[in-house]
Design a protein around this motif. Structure first.
Motif, PDB file in Angstrom:
ATOM      1  N   CYS A 197      16.546  -0.571  14.877  1.00 41.26           N
ATOM      2  CA  CYS A 197      15.247  -1.180  14.634  1.00 41.26           C
ATOM      3  C   CYS A 197      15.218  -2.661  14.978  1.00 41.26           C
ATOM      4  N   ASN A 198      14.026  -3.111  15.333  1.00 43.31           N
ATOM      5  CA  ASN A 198      13.745  -4.545  15.397  1.00 43.31           C
ATOM      6  C   ASN A 198      13.424  -5.048  14.003  1.00 43.31           C
ATOM      7  N   LEU A 199      13.370  -6.371  13.861  1.00 38.19           N
ATOM      8  CA  LEU A 199      13.037  -6.983  12.581  1.00 38.19           C
ATOM      9  C   LEU A 199      11.735  -7.775  12.715  1.00 38.19           C
ATOM     10  N   ARG A 200      10.861  -7.661  11.727  1.00 37.42           N
ATOM     11  CA  ARG A 200       9.676  -8.493  11.717  1.00 37.42           C
ATOM     12  C   ARG A 200      10.090  -9.959  11.579  1.00 37.42           C
ATOM     13  N   ARG A 201       9.331 -10.837  12.176  1.00 38.26           N
ATOM     14  CA  ARG A 201       9.677 -12.260  12.169  1.00 38.26           C
ATOM     15  C   ARG A 201       9.634 -12.844  10.756  1.00 38.26           C
ATOM     16  N   THR A 202       8.884 -12.206   9.872  1.00 38.47           N
ATOM     17  CA  THR A 202       8.735 -12.732   8.512  1.00 38.47           C
ATOM     18  C   THR A 202       9.966 -12.506   7.645  1.00 38.47           C
ATOM     19  N   LEU A 203      10.926 -11.696   8.103  1.00 37.44           N
ATOM     20  CA  LEU A 203      12.117 -11.403   7.305  1.00 37.44           C
ATOM     21  C   LEU A 203      13.092 -12.576   7.409  1.00 37.44           C
ATOM     22  N   SER A 204      13.432 -13.154   6.259  1.00 30.09           N
ATOM     23  CA  SER A 204      14.299 -14.333   6.253  1.00 30.09           C
ATOM     24  C   SER A 204      15.757 -13.976   6.513  1.00 30.09           C
ATOM     25  N   GLY A 230      15.914   1.535  23.855  1.00 30.22           N
ATOM     26  CA  GLY A 230      16.914   1.991  22.899  1.00 30.22           C
ATOM     27  C   GLY A 230      16.596   1.680  21.457  1.00 30.22           C
ATOM     28  N   VAL A 231      15.467   1.005  21.200  1.00 26.06           N
ATOM     29  CA  VAL A 231      15.063   0.676  19.839  1.00 26.06           C
ATOM     30  C   VAL A 231      14.026   1.683  19.364  1.00 26.06           C
ATOM     31  N   SER A 232      14.211   2.200  18.146  1.00 25.40           N
ATOM     32  CA  SER A 232      13.399   3.322  17.678  1.00 25.40           C
ATOM     33  C   SER A 232      12.362   2.954  16.626  1.00 25.40           C
ATOM     34  N   GLY A 233      12.371   1.728  16.119  1.00 25.27           N
ATOM     35  CA  GLY A 233      11.428   1.392  15.070  1.00 25.27           C
ATOM     36  C   GLY A 233      11.496  -0.070  14.699  1.00 25.27           C
ATOM     37  N   VAL A 234      10.854  -0.401  13.583  1.00 20.42           N
ATOM     38  CA  VAL A 234      10.804  -1.801  13.150  1.00 20.42           C
ATOM     39  C   VAL A 234      10.900  -1.883  11.632  1.00 20.42           C
ATOM     40  N   ILE A 235      11.708  -2.838  11.151  1.00 18.07           N
ATOM     41  CA  ILE A 235      11.842  -3.077   9.715  1.00 18.07           C
ATOM     42  C   ILE A 235      10.770  -4.080   9.301  1.00 18.07           C
ATOM     43  N   GLU A 236       9.997  -3.713   8.276  1.00 20.83           N
ATOM     44  CA  GLU A 236       8.860  -4.546   7.882  1.00 20.83           C
ATOM     45  C   GLU A 236       9.071  -5.313   6.584  1.00 20.83           C
ATOM     46  N   ALA A 237       9.932  -4.809   5.688  1.00 22.21           N
ATOM     47  CA  ALA A 237      10.114  -5.477   4.398  1.00 22.21           C
ATOM     48  C   ALA A 237      11.472  -5.132   3.813  1.00 22.21           C
ATOM     49  N   ILE A 238      11.981  -6.057   2.971  1.00 20.41           N
ATOM     50  CA  ILE A 238      13.244  -5.848   2.264  1.00 20.41           C
ATOM     51  C   ILE A 238      12.947  -5.706   0.777  1.00 20.41           C
ATOM     52  N   GLN A 239      13.464  -4.648   0.169  1.00 16.77           N
ATOM     53  CA  GLN A 239      13.270  -4.454  -1.254  1.00 16.77           C
ATOM     54  C   GLN A 239      14.117  -5.465  -2.031  1.00 16.77           C
TER      55      GLN A 239
END
Length: 346
Positions: free
Chosen positions: A65-72, A91-100
């Motif tokens: 996955c890629n990472l959203r720019r807002t993730l520190s 080769g990238v299958s998705g994107v991470i939007e938030a961290i719990q």
């Protein structure tokens, strides 16, 4: 003409610029539109790379996955919310939007970037030491200070027990008794001949554990023994320096067949504690807590001060003189290097 050697700051800037260029390149080439992504779902980060991360969903499927720019920051062990793409892009299958929210995190200080998290949501830290290059109680004590301040249970593991004679093994066991007497679990193992490996893997059956330790102590060899199909790269200890070569380039989380998970992080030859103050260092020595506050003077330095309860406990055999000596070495090293904000474990 001989090449001019780059200073540490110059090399650091070049590396940082290179990483930013790669990051911009990936961001430019892969732009996920909302209609290209599926529904939000939960997952856990099992591998962290420079600009990507591998996420495992609840069905055990792993996607890059890629990472959203807002993730520190994002580390192995993070529980995340992510969305899978309708198709792969480079080769990238998705994107991470938030961290719990994290239950806890293991951090290490970086000379330039301050505290850097290296793993999250950990149940126990496996401090791996070895008889080669050398068994150092000083290094073990420093890792224990980190564990106590992070509030994560440690287990002390000494690898390469196959290299010991019976007399040497007895001597090492006596050294480890110092830690057993104050409540720490210890184990002598060998990835080479399998000594006590069943006991080691039994520790991992519940929760998430992480290996920490200097390069060359055999963390990758232990991983290979526990997971023969992983084929983690194993590096030899340098014959000239006695220091191990770094063999793990990315932190990775493995699931054990019997249950539980194990994080293998890159080998750490330097693990500074300059971010901790004297009180936090003292907190890292659990057996000291029973006598602290009972010294004659409130500003007692626990050295030659009259009425020092800590020194008296050492003299009476209630506290190990080796631990006491290591404590003062650490305090002294901390004072000497505060201005540099860094020191090495050697």
């Amino acid at each position: 003409m001989a090449k001019r050697k780059l200073t540490r700051n110059q090399a650091r800037r070049i590396e940082s610029n290179h990483a930013r260029t790669l990051h911009r390149h990936h961001k430019k080439d892969i732009e996920w539109q909302d209609d290209m992504l599926g529904e939000s779902q939960e997952g856990i980060v099992v591998t962290r790379y420079s600009v990507h991360a591998d996420v495992e969903n609840t069905q055990g499927e792993i996607c890059r996955c890629n990472l959203r720019r807002t993730l520190s920051s994002l580390v192995v062990g993070d529980l995340v919310i992510w969305r899978k793409g309708n198709e792969q892009l480079q080769g990238v299958s998705g994107v991470i939007e938030a961290i719990q929210p994290r239950k806890n995190e293991l951090t290490r200080p970086d000379y330039y970037d301050g505290l850097k998290p290296i793993a999250a949501n950990i149940d126990r830290i496996i401090i791996v030491s070895a008889v080669l290059p050398a068994l150092s109680l000083n290094i073990i004590d420093r890792y224990l200070v980190v564990c106590e301040n992070a509030g994560i249970d440690p287990v002390i593991v000494v690898n390469k027990a196959d290299l010991l004679t019976s007399a040497q093994e007895k001597e090492v066991d006596e050294q480890l008794k110092i830690y057993r007497d104050i409540g720490y679990q210890t184990l002598m193992v060998s990835a080479q001949n399998g000594k006590n490996m069943e006991k080691l893997t039994a520790l991992f059956r519940e929760g998430t554990s992480i290996f920490v330790g200097q390069s060359g102590v055999g963390k990758s060899s232990l991983i290979n023994h526990i997971f023969p199909t992983v084929n983690a790269q194993v590096g030899a200890v340098s014959e000239t320096s006695g220091l191990g070569q770094h063999t793990t380039t990315s932190s990775r989380l493995y699931h054990l067949p019997q249950g539980g998970s194990l994080i293998d992080s890159p080998g750490i030859r330097e693990f500074g504690l300059w971010h901790l103050d004297k009180e936090q260092i003292t907190k890292g020595y659990r057996e000291f807590q029973y006598v602290l506050g009972t010294c004659k003077f409130r500003d007692c330095q626990h050295l030659h001060d009259p009425g020092c309860a800590l020194r008296e406990a050492v003299e009476e055999g209630r506290i190990s003189p080796i631990r006491y000596e290591n404590y003062h070495k650490l305090i002294e090293s901390l004072s000497e290097t505060k201005s540099q904000r860094h020191f090495s474990i050697t």
